[in-house]
Structure formats: structure tokens, C-alpha cells
Design an enzyme around this catalytic site. Structure first.
Site, PDB file in Angstrom:
ATOM      1  N   ASP A 343      35.121  45.234  37.225  1.00 21.00           N
ATOM      2  CA  ASP A 343      35.579  44.333  38.264  1.00 21.00           C
ATOM      3  C   ASP A 343      34.368  44.066  39.150  1.00 21.00           C
ATOM      4  O   ASP A 343      33.486  44.899  39.260  1.00 21.00           O
ATOM      5  CB  ASP A 343      36.696  45.016  39.045  1.00 21.00           C
ATOM      6  CG  ASP A 343      37.116  44.191  40.228  1.00 21.00           C
ATOM      7  OD1 ASP A 343      37.341  42.992  40.039  1.00 21.00           O
ATOM      8  OD2 ASP A 343      37.191  44.742  41.342  1.00 21.00           O
ATOM      9  N   ASP A 537      38.570  49.176  41.230  1.00 23.12           N
ATOM     10  CA  ASP A 537      39.139  50.023  42.267  1.00 23.12           C
ATOM     11  C   ASP A 537      40.601  50.261  41.933  1.00 23.12           C
ATOM     12  O   ASP A 537      41.241  49.477  41.247  1.00 23.12           O
ATOM     13  CB  ASP A 537      38.922  49.435  43.673  1.00 23.12           C
ATOM     14  CG  ASP A 537      39.819  48.263  43.950  1.00 23.12           C
ATOM     15  OD1 ASP A 537      41.044  48.443  43.902  1.00 23.12           O
ATOM     16  OD2 ASP A 537      39.292  47.159  44.200  1.00 23.12           O
TER      17      ASP A 537
END
Lengths: 642, 70
Positions: A343, A537
Site C-alpha cells: 500500500d 496498515d
């Protein structure tokens, strides 16, 4: 301090070891002194009786718990290792009586030796196991024992167990922080390496969170306790690691299946061995000795321990470095992973965007006033950056505010409909971007995200926002590429911005303009070409983490998103990904080694015992050695540099 | 679904853990069991399984529950 179960076990084996050998050594002396020297100490019958007397406490007192467990298992059809040892030693012991009646060779002395070797083996094994769990124990011991709380201006030292939430305690330089809390006064650097693996001290100011058990370095901190006891960060980490150590690694399945049926199979085999030898060789004594060898040589322990012990050492090593392996399965899957998907925001970059440029067609102040008033209604990190940059004293009234996920915002300020967002959104709203297209291109090609602001279909300007790349992202990604992984970055940013950042950190491929909810879908698609690890995350990326073969969740300081990943990195650095992969691979190869040796041992040793080649004592030594070697080999993992 | 952890004393070999696992999984209401020889813990997920039944299942295999964590 209460003894742990391990310590209790080690101590109990130690006592058994001492008594077992204290009684067995005279037996060995009696058995072999005459044979070796030719000097007869006492008549044969007296010696046999003496051996029976010495061996009795070895088998029935030292071996009491083993026999109890073993025979209970036999009766309830819960066969275990103890059942084999129990049968082997008890049968051997009673041959002593048979031999007095001249019915069999005498194995009563041997029975004591088997039991003594068995407890010695268990003692060594339990010690080695204790060493394997050392790292976790070290974590447990990290916690502070005392806290100095401040009450009515006075400092009182109290036991850590008496500390309550909202108590304010003081921590001087060099002291451990008693529990998780928030700084209310003072500032200092804090060494958090013991829980995060991050070696650089972290600066702490008023309102910053601190983690219990970390060490205050140079200033005095007054801290309000926010979490105590079982709820602290450290307690969570320990829980997590302990739970993970109990999870199964798929490769273990076969070994587990075998240990499940192992004991009854060996019982049968031992009986067959006896019948066979008695029927064909006609020697009752030899038949009995051989079947005892079969009973005691079989070792389900080495097989059963091979995987969990290596997992325990590996996960303990990880915990010390801020790498929490949550599922044993992950270390096996990791080996197959070819592609790593990252990400962008918060993973490769710091996740703290800042406004870098404002390009206003009219007045800049007006643009910022409109943008700031709108963005104030959103929680998005970019929105916060805009609000911080605009730094407005008065906000305009916004009505009908709406977030358009992955695209931007809209709302009414006065009579004008305001739209803020990316190019896609502007296109949808049919707003002409010709006047700002050069600025957009310039910002995007340097890796900045853009916000276009329009009010009442009139273009006000562009705000550029950049999210700086984390310091070690570049080195970590180049290491991963060297190790042969394909790296992909996934982001909601537009293609030009995304590519600029990918180029900066050295990522191979970019999947840009992805809606948050579509990340998992993309991971699924990538999985068609091989195993995929996803790094993100734990909060926004939970679905993608779950969808991937191995989900690596990045923690952010004091908050670990525990449920999301297969592996959780306490410290939010990509260097941790490199370490986690190396650790997984090293642990898994240790597991394979262990399983190989455990299988090989049984495959070689059992036939030898059946063939009557191995004396029961040798068989027992070999058995003990096999489980000790498996545990010892796992401990060697700790010498590996990760 | 509730999660319960039993701390078990006396297990010292892999087949012990397998036995305890087998015995616990037969207790009514138990959905999943994971017994670890190394951490001396049984982690049980269940729908209303009785603590007493779980303890009995462990002692049936020859070991004892020294502590229960919820």
C-alpha cells in the site's frame, strides 16, 4: 515470584534425574563389575535380589508419574509416550522375578537404566525447551516492578500492581516507564527498542503516548496511566506471540497424524516382534528384550516437537525485533510468495501528507478559505493537511457536505456548490481543467497528489499535497528486489503521481487510481499468478491483508492492529518486511530439517530394534538423543542473523 | 462463540498434546481446540461448553488443569 510451569517441570525432572541415577549407578556396578573383572561380589541370586530392590524405587517412585500417565492412557485408549516407557520398564522389571525362576533372561537392571536415561533425557529436553522460550520470558520480565505516583504534590513509590488508570507517575532518566500512558508534563527521548525493535530513541512531548517497559533516557516525564495490567501494549504482544506459538504449520499435519496413531502402532509392532522372535528363535528372553527395545526406541516426541519448537524459537526472535508472527501458517506460505504488494500511504510513505504548493487562479486566500472550510468536515489525512495549511481563524458555513469516496468532497458554501477532488471528479462535474493542466502535470510528475478546487462550476485553483517517503523504504525495497521478489505499489493516487513515487523508491509496478474497497479485488487478481504478500496498515487495508496469502500489517507506534495481519510489524518500517521474510524462511527451513531428522530417526531405528540389533539401553539412549537433538537444532536458529 | 484458555500441567510429549486435543474436541459445544505442548495451553473456542466438562476431558487423558484464563 511464582515459578512458571516450565521451571516446575525442569525442577521435577531434575529431582527424578538425581534419584534415578543415585539408585541406578549401584545397579550398573553390580551388573557389570563381575562381568568385567571376573570377581564375584556375591552369589548370583543375591545380586538379582539386590538389583530388584534398587530398581524398584527407580521404576515405581521416580517413574511414578510416568507410569500413572502411561497406564491411565492405556486404559482410556489415550496412548502416549508414557505408555510405551511404562510398558517397557515394567515388563523389563518383572523379568527379574522370572529369571530367578529360570524362565527368562534378567532385564530388571536394564529397566532401571531405561527409566534413568528417560528422565535424564526429559531433563535435558525441558532445559532446552526453556531456552527456546527464553525470548518470550525476557519480554515478560521487561515490565517495571515499581511505579512512583504523584499524589497531592508528593511522590509515593508503589507496587506496579497497585497502579490505577489515570494515576500520574514520574519517570526519571534511565528508569523504565511503568505502564502505557500519555505524557502530561516534561519531555524526553525514550528508548523503545525492546518492544518495537527500533534502535533510535523516540522524542516524547506532552500529549504523546508512551509504552510501558520502554526506557526513559534524558528528561523527567510525568505520565498519566492509560492502560494497566493485561491491557498494556507489552501484555498484548506477549499474548499474541504465545497464542501464535500454539498455532499449526501445515507441514506439521503429517507428523501430527503419525503421532496420533504412533503409539498403538508401536504397541502392535512390539507384540508382533515378541511373537515372531519367540516362535522362530524360540528364545523367550531374547524375544522379550527385542520387544522392549521396540517399545522404548519409538519416539513420537521428536516428530511432534519438530515444528512447534522451531516456531517457538522463530517467533520469539521475531518478537524481540518487533516482528509478531501471528499464524504459524504464514512462515510456510511465505516461502512460496513471489510478489509483494505495498500500500502506498502510510506504508511506503509516512502517511502524513503536507501541502507543498498552491496554484490559485484568483486570490490564494479565497481558495484556501473555501478549501479549508470544506476539508474541515473530513477525517482524511489529506484533508487534515489542507486544514493545517490554510490555518483559518473563521470557517465558512458548509451545508449538504458529502464525501465522494476515493474522489473528493462536495458541499454548499452560500449559494455556490463547491467541489474539491481529483481530475476524475472534475470530469464528472464537467469542469474544464485547461487553465490548470500545466500545473497539474508539473505537480504529479514530482509525486505530489493534487486537489482541484471549484466553486459554482468556476475553477479556483489547485492544491498540491506530498507525502514524504519513509527513510528506509528505498533500501528495503532494493533488498527485496535483490532477493528476487516482484514489487507492486497499490494506491488511490493518479497514475502520474504514483509512478513518480514508485520510481523514487524503486518499485517495479504500479496499480494506481484504485478505490479503497477495490484493493482486495486487485490482490485477488494478482494471486492468479502466484502467492502474494500484502503490506499495509492494519486499519484501512484489512480486507486486502485478509485476501492476500500472507498479510503483513504495519503497526503505528503504540497502536497495533492485531487482528488484521498474519504477521504484524510493531514498528512501521519496511525494513521489518525484509526481516520478517528472512525470519520466516529461516524458521521454515529449521522445521524441515527437524522433521527430516525425526522421520529419519524413526525410519532407521525402529527396524533395527525389530531386527534385534539394538540393545534396549542403546535404544533408550537413541530415543532420548533424538528429541534432544530436535530441540537443540531449533535453538541453533538463534545464531542466524536476521 | 467464546474463547477459553486452559493451562495444563504434566504434558511432556507430543502424543500427550494430541490426546488432550482429541479429548477436548469431543466435549459438547467445542468448535475448535488447539493444544500446545510448549506453552502448556489449550485454546478452546466453543458455544457454551462447560468449564467442568473441559476440565474433566483433560483429566481423562491423565493431566490436570492448573488455571483457566478467559
Amino acid at each position: 515470584m511464582e515459578e512458571s510451569i516450565e521451571e516446575q517441570e525442569i525442577n521435577s525432572w531434575r529431582i527424578k534425574l538425581i534419584w534415578g541415577w543415585a539408585l541406578t549407578i549401584p545397579i550398573v556396578f553390580l551388573m557389570y563389575f563381575g562381568k568385567l573383572t571376573g570377581i564375584e561380589l556375591m552369589p548370583e541370586i543375591a545380586m538379582q535380589i539386590a538389583i530388584l530392590i534398587f530398581a524398584f524405587p527407580v521404576i515405581f517412585v521416580v517413574g511414578y508419574e510416568t507410569l500413572k500417565g502411561g497406564f491411565k492412557g492405556l486404559v482410556g485408549f489415550y496412548f502416549n509416550m508414557d505408555s510405551l516407557i511404562s510398558l517397557g520398564t515394567v515388563i523389563a522389571y518383572f523379568t527379574g522375578f522370572l529369571s530367578i525362576a529360570n524362565l527368562s533372561s534378567d532385564y530388571s537392571g536394564i529397566s532401571a537404566m531405561i527409566m534413568a536415561i528417560f528422565v535424564a533425557g526429559k531433563f535435558i529436553e525441558s532445559k532446552a525447551r526453556g531456552r527456546a522460550s527464553q525470548e518470550i520470558r525476557k519480554l515478560l520480565e521487561l515490565g517495571a516492578k515499581k511505579a512512583r505516583i504523584v499524589k497531592k504534590g508528593k511522590e509515593i513509590e508503589i507496587d506496579i500492581s497497585e497502579l490505577q488508570i489515570n494515576d500520574v507517575f514520574v519517570v526519571r532518566p534511565g528508569e523504565k516507564i511503568a505502564t502505557d500512558g500519555i505524557v502530561v508534563k516534561g519531555q524526553s527521548a525514550v528508548d523503545e527498542s525492546m518492544v518495537t525493535g527500533e534502535s533510535m530513541p523516540v522524542d516524547k512531548n506532552v500529549k504523546d503516548n508512551v509504552i510501558g517497559a520502554t526506557i526513559n533516557q534524558d528528561g523527567i516525564l510525568y505520565i498519566k496511566a492509560t492502560k494497566i495490567g493485561k491491557d498494556t501494549f507489552l501484555a498484548h504482544i506477549i499474548d499474541l506471540v504465545e497464542e501464535a506459538q500454539g498455532t499449526k504449520v501445515p507441514i506439521q499435519k503429517l507428523a501430527d497424524k503419525i503421532t496420533g496413531v504412533f503409539v498403538p502402532v508401536i504397541l502392535g509392532l512390539s507384540l508382533l516382534t515378541f511373537i515372531n522372535w519367540y516362535a522362530f528363535a524360540g528364545d523367550f528372553g531374547k524375544a522379550l528384550g527385542t520387544s522392549i527395545s521396540v517399545l522404548v526406541i519409538a519416539c513420537p516426541c521428536a516428530l511432534g516437537l519438530a515444528t512447534p519448537i522451531a516456531l517457538m524459537v522463530g517467533s520469539g526472535m521475531g518478537a524481540k525485533r518487533g516482528i509478531l508472527i501471528r499464524k504459524g501458517e504464514a512462515i510456510q506460505t511465505m516461502k512460496e510468495v513471489k510478489t509483494i504488494v505495498f500500500d502506498k500511504t502510510g506504508t511506503i510513505t509516512k502517511g502524513m501528507p503536507e501541502v507543498t504548493d498552491v496554484f490559485a487562479l484568483g486570490k490564494e486566500n479565497y481558495l484556501l478559505e473555501v478549501a479549508g472550510s470544506m476539508e474541515r468536515n473530513s477525517d482524511h489525512p489529506i484533508a487534515k493537511a489542507v486544514v493545517a495549511h490554510a490555518n483559518l481563524k473563521h470557517y465558512k458555513d458548509v451545508k449538504n457536505f458529502k464525501t465522494i469516496r476515493g474522489k473528493g468532497l462536495e458541499g454548499m458554501i452560500g449559494k455556490n456548490k463547491v467541489v474539491i477532488g481529483n481530475e476524475g471528479l472534475m470530469k464528472e462535474k464537467k469542469i474544464d481543467l485547461k487553465k490548470v493542466s500545466d500545473a497539474i502535470k508539473k505537480y504529479q510528475s514530482s509525486g505530489k497528489s493534487i486537489l482541484i478546487v471549484a466553486s459554482g462550476r468556476e475553477l479556483l485553483g489547485v492544491i498540491a499535497v506530498a507525502d514524504a517517503v519513509k527513510q528506509d523504504s528505498i533500501s528495503a525495497i532494493s533488498e527485496l528486489k535483490q532477493d528476487g521478489y516482484k514489487t507492486i505499489m497499490i494506491t488511490g493516487d493518479n497514475e502520474i503521481t504514483a509512478k513518480a513515487i514508485a520510481k523514487e523508491v524503486g518499485i517495479d509496478e504500479v496499480i494506481a487510481e484504485v478505490m479503497p474497497e477495490d484493493k482486495a479485488e486487485n490482490v485477488k487478481r494478482l494471486k492468479e499468478n502466484g502467492m502474494v504478500a500484502f503490506v499495509g496498515d492494519g486499519i484501512n487495508d484489512a480486507p486486502a491483508l485478509k485476501e492476500s496469502n500472507v498479510g503483513i500489517a504495519m503497526g503505528t507506534g503504540t497502536d497495533v492492529a492485531i487482528e488484521a495481519g498474519d504477521i504484524v510489524l510493531v514498528k512501521g518500517s519496511l525494513e521489518g518486511v525484509v526481516q520478517a521474510i528472512r525470519l520466516s524462511k529461516a524458521t521454515f527451513s529449521k522445521i524441515k530439517q527437524n522433521l527430516f531428522w525425526a522421520f529419519a530417526y524413526n525410519v532407521v531405528a525402529i527396524p533395527l530394534a525389530v531386527a534385534g540389533i539394538l540393545h534396549p539401553v542403546v535404544a533408550e539412549i537413541a530415543m532420548a538423543a533424538s528429541s534432544i537433538s530436535v530441540v537443540g537444532n531449533a535453538n541453533l536458529l538463534r545464531n542466524k542473523r536476521i | 462463540m467464546t474463547k477459553i484458555k486452559l493451562i495444563i500441567k504434566g504434558m511432556h510429549c507430543a502424543s500427550c498434546a494430541t490426546n488432550v486435543e482429541r479429548s477436548l474436541s469431543k466435549v459438547p459445544g467445542v468448535k475448535s481446540v488447539n493444544v500446545s505442548l510448549l506453552t502448556h495451553k489449550a485454546v478452546i473456542e466453543s458455544e457454551n461448553a462447560k468449564e467442568d466438562d473441559l476440565k474433566k476431558a483433560v483429566s481423562r487423558t491423565g493431566y490436570s488443569v492448573v488455571n483457566v484464563e478467559k
